[in-house]
Motif scaffolding. Structure first.
Motif, PDB file in Angstrom:
ATOM      1  N   GLN A  76       0.822  -1.211   0.000  1.00 53.60           N
ATOM      2  CA  GLN A  76       0.000   0.000   0.000  1.00 53.60           C
ATOM      3  C   GLN A  76       0.857   1.262   0.000  1.00 53.60           C
ATOM      4  O   GLN A  76       0.514   2.234  -0.663  1.00 53.60           O
ATOM      5  N   VAL A  77       1.974   1.231   0.722  1.00 56.25           N
ATOM      6  CA  VAL A  77       2.887   2.374   0.726  1.00 56.25           C
ATOM      7  C   VAL A  77       3.487   2.548  -0.667  1.00 56.25           C
ATOM      8  O   VAL A  77       3.574   3.665  -1.180  1.00 56.25           O
ATOM      9  N   ASP A  78       3.892   1.443  -1.300  1.00 55.37           N
ATOM     10  CA  ASP A  78       4.418   1.517  -2.664  1.00 55.37           C
ATOM     11  C   ASP A  78       3.380   2.092  -3.614  1.00 55.37           C
ATOM     12  O   ASP A  78       3.695   2.919  -4.470  1.00 55.37           O
ATOM     13  N   PHE A  79       2.147   1.657  -3.474  1.00 54.34           N
ATOM     14  CA  PHE A  79       1.070   2.166  -4.321  1.00 54.34           C
ATOM     15  C   PHE A  79       0.859   3.665  -4.081  1.00 54.34           C
ATOM     16  O   PHE A  79       0.709   4.444  -5.034  1.00 54.34           O
ATOM     17  N   ALA A  80       0.887   4.074  -2.815  1.00 54.83           N
ATOM     18  CA  ALA A  80       0.724   5.502  -2.486  1.00 54.83           C
ATOM     19  C   ALA A  80       1.868   6.314  -3.085  1.00 54.83           C
ATOM     20  O   ALA A  80       1.650   7.406  -3.617  1.00 54.83           O
ATOM     21  N   TRP A  81       3.102   5.772  -3.014  1.00 55.03           N
ATOM     22  CA  TRP A  81       4.242   6.471  -3.605  1.00 55.03           C
ATOM     23  C   TRP A  81       4.040   6.623  -5.106  1.00 55.03           C
ATOM     24  O   TRP A  81       4.275   7.690  -5.661  1.00 55.03           O
ATOM     25  N   TRP A  82       3.580   5.564  -5.768  1.00 50.64           N
ATOM     26  CA  TRP A  82       3.353   5.638  -7.215  1.00 50.64           C
ATOM     27  C   TRP A  82       2.274   6.656  -7.561  1.00 50.64           C
ATOM     28  O   TRP A  82       2.416   7.425  -8.509  1.00 50.64           O
ATOM     29  N   MET A  83       1.211   6.661  -6.820  1.00 51.36           N
ATOM     30  CA  MET A  83       0.137   7.625  -7.098  1.00 51.36           C
ATOM     31  C   MET A  83       0.639   9.062  -6.895  1.00 51.36           C
ATOM     32  O   MET A  83       0.351   9.945  -7.699  1.00 51.36           O
ATOM     33  N   PHE A  84       1.406   9.283  -5.839  1.00 50.06           N
ATOM     34  CA  PHE A  84       1.986  10.598  -5.585  1.00 50.06           C
ATOM     35  C   PHE A  84       2.917  11.001  -6.733  1.00 50.06           C
ATOM     36  O   PHE A  84       2.796  12.086  -7.300  1.00 50.06           O
ATOM     37  N   SER A  85       3.846  10.112  -7.072  1.00 52.61           N
ATOM     38  CA  SER A  85       4.833  10.418  -8.113  1.00 52.61           C
ATOM     39  C   SER A  85       4.186  10.622  -9.471  1.00 52.61           C
ATOM     40  O   SER A  85       4.494  11.590 -10.180  1.00 52.61           O
ATOM     41  N   ILE A  86       3.301   9.724  -9.834  1.00 53.49           N
ATOM     42  CA  ILE A  86       2.618   9.847 -11.133  1.00 53.49           C
ATOM     43  C   ILE A  86       1.795  11.126 -11.173  1.00 53.49           C
ATOM     44  O   ILE A  86       1.782  11.841 -12.177  1.00 53.49           O
ATOM     45  N   GLY A  87       1.124  11.426 -10.074  1.00 52.90           N
ATOM     46  CA  GLY A  87       0.316  12.642 -10.026  1.00 52.90           C
ATOM     47  C   GLY A  87       1.153  13.901 -10.184  1.00 52.90           C
ATOM     48  O   GLY A  87       0.824  14.789 -10.980  1.00 52.90           O
ATOM     49  N   VAL A  88       2.268  13.974  -9.452  1.00 52.15           N
ATOM     50  CA  VAL A  88       3.118  15.169  -9.529  1.00 52.15           C
ATOM     51  C   VAL A  88       3.778  15.266 -10.902  1.00 52.15           C
ATOM     52  O   VAL A  88       3.762  16.322 -11.535  1.00 52.15           O
ATOM     53  N   TRP A  89       4.343  14.156 -11.375  1.00 50.04           N
ATOM     54  CA  TRP A  89       4.996  14.171 -12.689  1.00 50.04           C
ATOM     55  C   TRP A  89       4.019  14.590 -13.783  1.00 50.04           C
ATOM     56  O   TRP A  89       4.316  15.440 -14.613  1.00 50.04           O
ATOM     57  N   ASN A  90       2.861  13.966 -13.783  1.00 49.01           N
ATOM     58  CA  ASN A  90       1.880  14.308 -14.815  1.00 49.01           C
ATOM     59  C   ASN A  90       1.398  15.748 -14.687  1.00 49.01           C
ATOM     60  O   ASN A  90       1.126  16.392 -15.697  1.00 49.01           O
ATOM     61  N   ALA A  91       1.318  16.261 -13.476  1.00 47.55           N
ATOM     62  CA  ALA A  91       0.920  17.662 -13.302  1.00 47.55           C
ATOM     63  C   ALA A  91       1.943  18.590 -13.960  1.00 47.55           C
ATOM     64  O   ALA A  91       1.575  19.577 -14.605  1.00 47.55           O
ATOM     65  N   PHE A  92       3.216  18.273 -13.826  1.00 43.43           N
ATOM     66  CA  PHE A  92       4.253  19.084 -14.481  1.00 43.43           C
ATOM     67  C   PHE A  92       4.144  18.999 -15.999  1.00 43.43           C
ATOM     68  O   PHE A  92       4.256  20.009 -16.695  1.00 43.43           O
ATOM     69  N   PHE A  93       3.949  17.791 -16.515  1.00 44.27           N
ATOM     70  CA  PHE A  93       3.801  17.638 -17.965  1.00 44.27           C
ATOM     71  C   PHE A  93       2.538  18.345 -18.460  1.00 44.27           C
ATOM     72  O   PHE A  93       2.563  19.050 -19.470  1.00 44.27           O
ATOM     73  N   VAL A  94       1.445  18.157 -17.760  1.00 44.87           N
ATOM     74  CA  VAL A  94       0.184  18.784 -18.158  1.00 44.87           C
ATOM     75  C   VAL A  94       0.321  20.303 -18.138  1.00 44.87           C
ATOM     76  O   VAL A  94      -0.196  20.980 -19.032  1.00 44.87           O
TER      77      VAL A  94
END
Length: 134
Positions: free
Chosen positions: A82-100
């Motif tokens: 669950q921690v790994d999943f939370a890290w992925w959601m955080f990272s993907i969200g932030v990265w995609n926000a920068f790209f968007v």
């Protein structure tokens, strides 16, 4: 240079690396390429800025990992998965926000997506696809 040294000393071979380290290893030369392209095109401001912004996004994972660390105490009752999943959601969200944000900027300013924006995003996700599928 120090990051390359760590890749060699810490990780003994490609198979010893977790997939996100493999992605970092492939993204590092892309970072250098975007910086060199940015320097080359320093007289064309819109290209120069996009190259340097894209270069920054290619080496963002270690920063995102450290930015996630303060959230770890909130996840004490979570399993490792669950921690790994939370890290992925955080990272993907932030990265995609920068790209968007760059896509939105391109659209607002030029009413089109700049070639560096589209190409950089494609290369970024190509690297992650290759690493995850290997």
């Amino acid at each position: 240079i120090s990051t390359t040294y760590i890749f060699v000393v810490r990780w003994k071979g490609w198979d010893a690396m977790p997939f996100y380290i493999q992605a970092n290893r492939l993204q590092l030369p892309c970072f250098f390429a975007f910086v060199l392209l940015g320097i080359h095109d320093r007289r064309r401001a819109e290209w120069h800025r996009r190259y340097l912004y894209m270069a920054t996004l290619f080496v963002l994972e270690p920063t995102l990992s450290r930015a996630f660390d303060p959230l770890n105490p909130l996840l004490n009752s979570f399993t490792d998965e669950q921690v790994d999943f939370a890290w992925w959601m955080f990272s993907i969200g932030v990265w995609n926000a920068f790209f968007v944000s760059l896509f939105v900027h391109d659209w607002i300013v030029d009413r089109r997506i700049h070639a560096v924006t589209a190409g950089g995003l494609a290369l970024f996700y190509l690297i992650w696809a290759v690493v995850l599928l290997l």
